[in-house]
Design a protein around this motif. Structure first.
Motif, PDB file in Angstrom:
ATOM      1  N   MET A   1       0.889  -1.192  -0.180  1.00 16.67           N
ATOM      2  CA  MET A   1      -0.162  -0.140  -0.011  1.00 16.67           C
ATOM      3  C   MET A   1       0.937   1.265  -0.052  1.00 16.67           C
ATOM      4  O   MET A   1       2.026   1.470   0.696  1.00 16.67           O
ATOM      5  CB  MET A   1      -0.900  -0.015   1.209  1.00 16.67           C
ATOM      6  N   ALA A   2       0.538   2.113  -0.766  1.00 16.61           N
ATOM      7  CA  ALA A   2       1.343   3.513  -0.787  1.00 16.61           C
ATOM      8  C   ALA A   2       0.998   4.303   0.189  1.00 16.61           C
ATOM      9  O   ALA A   2      -0.453   4.596   0.381  1.00 16.61           O
ATOM     10  CB  ALA A   2       1.125   4.005  -2.496  1.00 16.61           C
ATOM     11  N   LYS A   3       2.002   5.310   0.713  1.00 15.19           N
ATOM     12  CA  LYS A   3       1.618   6.164   1.888  1.00 15.19           C
ATOM     13  C   LYS A   3       2.011   7.473   1.330  1.00 15.19           C
ATOM     14  O   LYS A   3       2.990   7.579   0.701  1.00 15.19           O
ATOM     15  CB  LYS A   3       1.911   5.875   3.161  1.00 15.19           C
ATOM     16  N   VAL A   4       1.318   8.716   1.495  1.00 15.93           N
ATOM     17  CA  VAL A   4       1.861   9.989   0.888  1.00 15.93           C
ATOM     18  C   VAL A   4       2.622  10.471   2.110  1.00 15.93           C
ATOM     19  O   VAL A   4       2.138  10.669   3.291  1.00 15.93           O
ATOM     20  CB  VAL A   4       0.615  10.755   0.682  1.00 15.93           C
ATOM     21  N   GLN A   5       3.793  11.173   1.690  1.00 17.27           N
ATOM     22  CA  GLN A   5       4.686  11.784   2.543  1.00 17.27           C
ATOM     23  C   GLN A   5       5.758  12.635   1.828  1.00 17.27           C
ATOM     24  O   GLN A   5       5.716  12.626   0.539  1.00 17.27           O
ATOM     25  CB  GLN A   5       5.665  10.778   3.109  1.00 17.27           C
ATOM     26  N   GLU A   6       6.240  13.477   2.520  1.00 12.23           N
ATOM     27  CA  GLU A   6       7.260  14.459   1.916  1.00 12.23           C
ATOM     28  C   GLU A   6       8.448  13.839   1.911  1.00 12.23           C
ATOM     29  O   GLU A   6       8.906  13.038   2.767  1.00 12.23           O
ATOM     30  CB  GLU A   6       7.307  15.897   3.109  1.00 12.23           C
ATOM     31  N   ILE A   7       9.095  13.891   0.646  1.00 15.60           N
ATOM     32  CA  ILE A   7      10.397  13.384   0.426  1.00 15.60           C
ATOM     33  C   ILE A   7      11.305  14.482   0.018  1.00 15.60           C
ATOM     34  O   ILE A   7      10.984  15.109  -0.765  1.00 15.60           O
ATOM     35  CB  ILE A   7      10.300  12.200  -0.503  1.00 15.60           C
ATOM     36  N   PRO A   8      12.695  14.360   0.414  1.00 12.73           N
ATOM     37  CA  PRO A   8      13.494  15.397  -0.083  1.00 12.73           C
ATOM     38  C   PRO A   8      13.927  14.937  -1.518  1.00 12.73           C
ATOM     39  O   PRO A   8      13.966  13.888  -2.069  1.00 12.73           O
ATOM     40  CB  PRO A   8      15.022  14.871   0.689  1.00 12.73           C
ATOM     41  N   LEU A   9      13.939  16.163  -2.266  1.00 18.10           N
ATOM     42  CA  LEU A   9      13.866  16.170  -3.761  1.00 18.10           C
ATOM     43  C   LEU A   9      15.365  15.496  -4.004  1.00 18.10           C
ATOM     44  O   LEU A   9      15.319  14.744  -4.983  1.00 18.10           O
ATOM     45  CB  LEU A   9      14.016  17.660  -4.162  1.00 18.10           C
ATOM     46  N   ASN A  10      16.435  15.893  -3.360  1.00 20.84           N
ATOM     47  CA  ASN A  10      17.786  15.441  -3.610  1.00 20.84           C
ATOM     48  C   ASN A  10      17.932  13.817  -3.428  1.00 20.84           C
ATOM     49  O   ASN A  10      18.891  13.234  -3.598  1.00 20.84           O
ATOM     50  CB  ASN A  10      18.615  15.996  -2.993  1.00 20.84           C
ATOM     51  N   GLN A  11      16.741  12.820  -2.910  1.00 23.32           N
ATOM     52  CA  GLN A  11      16.887  11.732  -2.489  1.00 23.32           C
ATOM     53  C   GLN A  11      16.070  10.898  -3.623  1.00 23.32           C
ATOM     54  O   GLN A  11      16.131   9.777  -3.419  1.00 23.32           O
ATOM     55  CB  GLN A  11      16.492  11.385  -1.084  1.00 23.32           C
ATOM     56  N   ILE A  12      15.551  11.546  -4.597  1.00 22.05           N
ATOM     57  CA  ILE A  12      14.836  11.087  -5.613  1.00 22.05           C
ATOM     58  C   ILE A  12      15.585  10.724  -6.856  1.00 22.05           C
ATOM     59  O   ILE A  12      16.064  11.814  -7.684  1.00 22.05           O
ATOM     60  CB  ILE A  12      13.401  11.608  -5.913  1.00 22.05           C
ATOM     61  N   LYS A  13      15.949   9.571  -7.145  1.00 24.00           N
ATOM     62  CA  LYS A  13      16.601   9.058  -8.452  1.00 24.00           C
ATOM     63  C   LYS A  13      15.487   9.021  -9.453  1.00 24.00           C
ATOM     64  O   LYS A  13      14.401   8.798  -9.514  1.00 24.00           O
ATOM     65  CB  LYS A  13      17.353   7.893  -8.348  1.00 24.00           C
ATOM     66  N   ARG A  14      16.163   9.859 -10.788  1.00 23.11           N
ATOM     67  CA  ARG A  14      15.162   9.778 -11.978  1.00 23.11           C
ATOM     68  C   ARG A  14      15.885   9.206 -13.053  1.00 23.11           C
ATOM     69  O   ARG A  14      16.536   9.757 -13.863  1.00 23.11           O
ATOM     70  CB  ARG A  14      14.950  11.467 -12.212  1.00 23.11           C
ATOM     71  N   PRO A  15      15.614   7.865 -13.009  1.00 24.04           N
ATOM     72  CA  PRO A  15      16.304   7.058 -14.057  1.00 24.04           C
ATOM     73  C   PRO A  15      16.126   7.365 -15.429  1.00 24.04           C
ATOM     74  O   PRO A  15      17.157   6.889 -16.498  1.00 24.04           O
ATOM     75  CB  PRO A  15      16.394   5.637 -13.399  1.00 24.04           C
ATOM     76  N   LEU A  16      15.121   7.438 -15.801  1.00 20.49           N
ATOM     77  CA  LEU A  16      14.722   7.776 -17.217  1.00 20.49           C
ATOM     78  C   LEU A  16      14.501   9.064 -17.679  1.00 20.49           C
ATOM     79  O   LEU A  16      13.868   9.988 -17.204  1.00 20.49           O
ATOM     80  CB  LEU A  16      13.161   6.999 -17.465  1.00 20.49           C
TER      81      LEU A  16
END
Length: 87
Positions: A1-16
């Motif tokens: 199940m997905a939960k909504v939260q605040e995530i630091p932008l610099n921790q998200i990898k954008r592989p495509l």
């Protein structure tokens, strides 16, 4: 199940790599600056790492606004699911 939260932008990898529509990014920047981010982006969490495959315009808009975090719908997934997204 997905939960909504605040995530630091610099921790998200954008592989495509994606090409964003500059007008859409600009409109989103104005909207987010005025009323905040309304719709979370979707990210996969694999082995403690975050991977973003959608919401590229919202991601760029938040980045360009200098925000440190982004509202994200986080779904934990095994490495096999990540590989399917990268295929």
């Amino acid at each position: 199940m997905a939960k909504v939260q605040e995530i630091p932008l610099n921790q998200i990898k954008r592989p495509l790599p994606r090409t964003n529509d500059p007008n859409k990014v600009k409109a989103l920047m104005e909207s987010i600056a005025e009323i905040g981010q309304q719709e979370p982006i979707d990210v996969l969490e694999v082995d403690g790492q975050y991977y973003g495959f959608s919401g590229c315009h919202r991601y760029e808009a938040c980045q360009r606004l200098g925000q440190e975090t982004i509202l994200a719908r986080v779904r934990k997934a095994p490495r096999s699911v990540l590989k399917m997204h990268l295929a």
